[in-house]
Design an enzyme around this catalytic site. Structure first.
Site, PDB file in Angstrom:
ATOM      1  CB  ALA A   1      -1.609 -52.320 -27.741  1.00  9.54           C
ATOM      2  CB  SER A   2       1.334 -51.711 -23.370  1.00 11.30           C
ATOM      3  OG  SER A   2       0.683 -51.365 -22.381  1.00 11.30           O
TER       4      SER A   2
ATOM      5  CB  VAL B   1      -8.277 -43.543 -25.408  1.00 10.21           C
ATOM      6  CG1 VAL B   1      -7.291 -44.423 -26.082  1.00 10.21           C
ATOM      7  CG2 VAL B   1      -8.882 -44.119 -24.105  1.00 10.21           C
TER       8      VAL B   1
ATOM      9  CG  ASN C   1      -7.725 -53.908 -25.118  1.00 11.71           C
ATOM     10  OD1 ASN C   1      -8.374 -54.761 -24.653  1.00 11.71           O
ATOM     11  ND2 ASN C   1      -6.753 -53.546 -24.524  1.00 11.71           N
TER      12      ASN C   1
ATOM     13  CE1 TYR D   1     -14.170 -52.375 -16.668  1.00 10.56           C
ATOM     14  CE2 TYR D   1     -15.555 -54.298 -15.985  1.00 10.56           C
ATOM     15  CZ  TYR D   1     -14.240 -53.689 -16.805  1.00 10.56           C
ATOM     16  OH  TYR D   1     -13.853 -54.408 -17.590  1.00 10.56           O
TER      17      TYR D   1
ATOM     18  CE  LYS E   1     -15.091 -52.341 -20.131  1.00  7.29           C
ATOM     19  NZ  LYS E   1     -14.059 -51.966 -21.427  1.00  7.29           N
TER      20      LYS E   1
END
Length: 252
Positions: A13-14, A64, A90, A158, A162
């Protein structure tokens, strides 16, 4: 307010999209749990902004990809707020490499952050949402994992991760119904430092932006607006869907 008195946990979130989502949720009445791993200064800055908006914010450092850290993170949020109403998965990363330079370590790192992280966070949070008989989960995927036109040759790992997030979203929507709605967002090229960190060249980025029908990159706030819609009761009859936010880049 669309999220009055809700509690939201946003991973990664940063900065960038995660920061924009957190601020959008706070403006609409949600208290926030801000997950970060290395960007502590940015996370503290975000917490201050959220408190300035009159909402509560707690920082939770966690990787995570580590089950024990994810469980500790969720338990911290529950001790602070007593519940989790919204989870936004996210946290993500990329290391752009063509196939012949794509090592097993890079493959594992990118797959773990982008895909395993979603699994671990959902597993840790969903059991509490089921007990409270309500919750919303939003997974951040990518248009690169959905449409071949956008699949650059340096994005095999990637894009695979996704696309996996899209499949997980559909499966989870069935597994966690009727109490938990699960949807995904697939951003295109968004104006953050994500592409630079991934090693995408400026030339390649300009080429991709030129191919966007709307002729510009998106802003993090434009992704946050969709997240807000999915988190709120405005989307109360929507689950298992992936909404593409890409200016038309990945149209079939």
């Amino acid at each position: 307010m669309l999220l009055k008195d809700k509690v939201s946990l946003v991973t990664g979130a940063s900065g960038g999209i995660g920061r924009a989502i957190s601020l959008a949720f706070a403006r609409e009445g949600s208290d926030l749990a801000i997950n970060y791993l290395t960007s502590e200064t940015e996370a503290k800055s975000l917490a201050e902004r959220i408190r300035d908006l009159g909402r509560r914010a707690v920082l939770v450092k966690a990787d995570v990809t580590k089950a024990d850290q994810v469980e500790d993170m969720v338990n911290t949020v529950l001790r602070e707020y007593g519940r989790i109403d919204i989870l936004v998965n996210n946290a993500g990363m990329n290391i752009a490499k063509p196939l012949q330079e794509l090592t097993e370590d890079i493959w594992d790192t990118v797959i773990n952050v982008n895909m395993k992280g979603v699994y671990l966070c959902v597993r840790a949070v969903a059991k509490h949402m089921l007990k409270q008989k309500g919750g919303v989960i939003i997974n951040v995927s990518s248009v690169g994992g959905m449409v071949g036109f956008t699949a650059a040759p340096t994005q095999l790992h990637y894009n695979a991760a996704k696309q996996g997030v899209v499949a997980m979203t559909k499966t989870l929507a069935i597994a966690l119904a009727p109490y938990i709605r699960v949807n995904a967002i697939a951003p295109g090229i968004i104006m953050t430092d994500f592409h630079r960190k991934a090693g995408v060249t400026e030339e390649r980025l300009r080429e991709r932006i030129a191919a966007i029908p709307l002729k510009r990159a998106g802003m993090p706030e434009e992704v946050a607006n969709v997240a807000l819609f999915l988190a709120s009761d405005m989307s109360s009859y929507i689950t298992g869907q992936t909404i593409v936010v890409d200016g038309g880049l990945g149209m079939p």
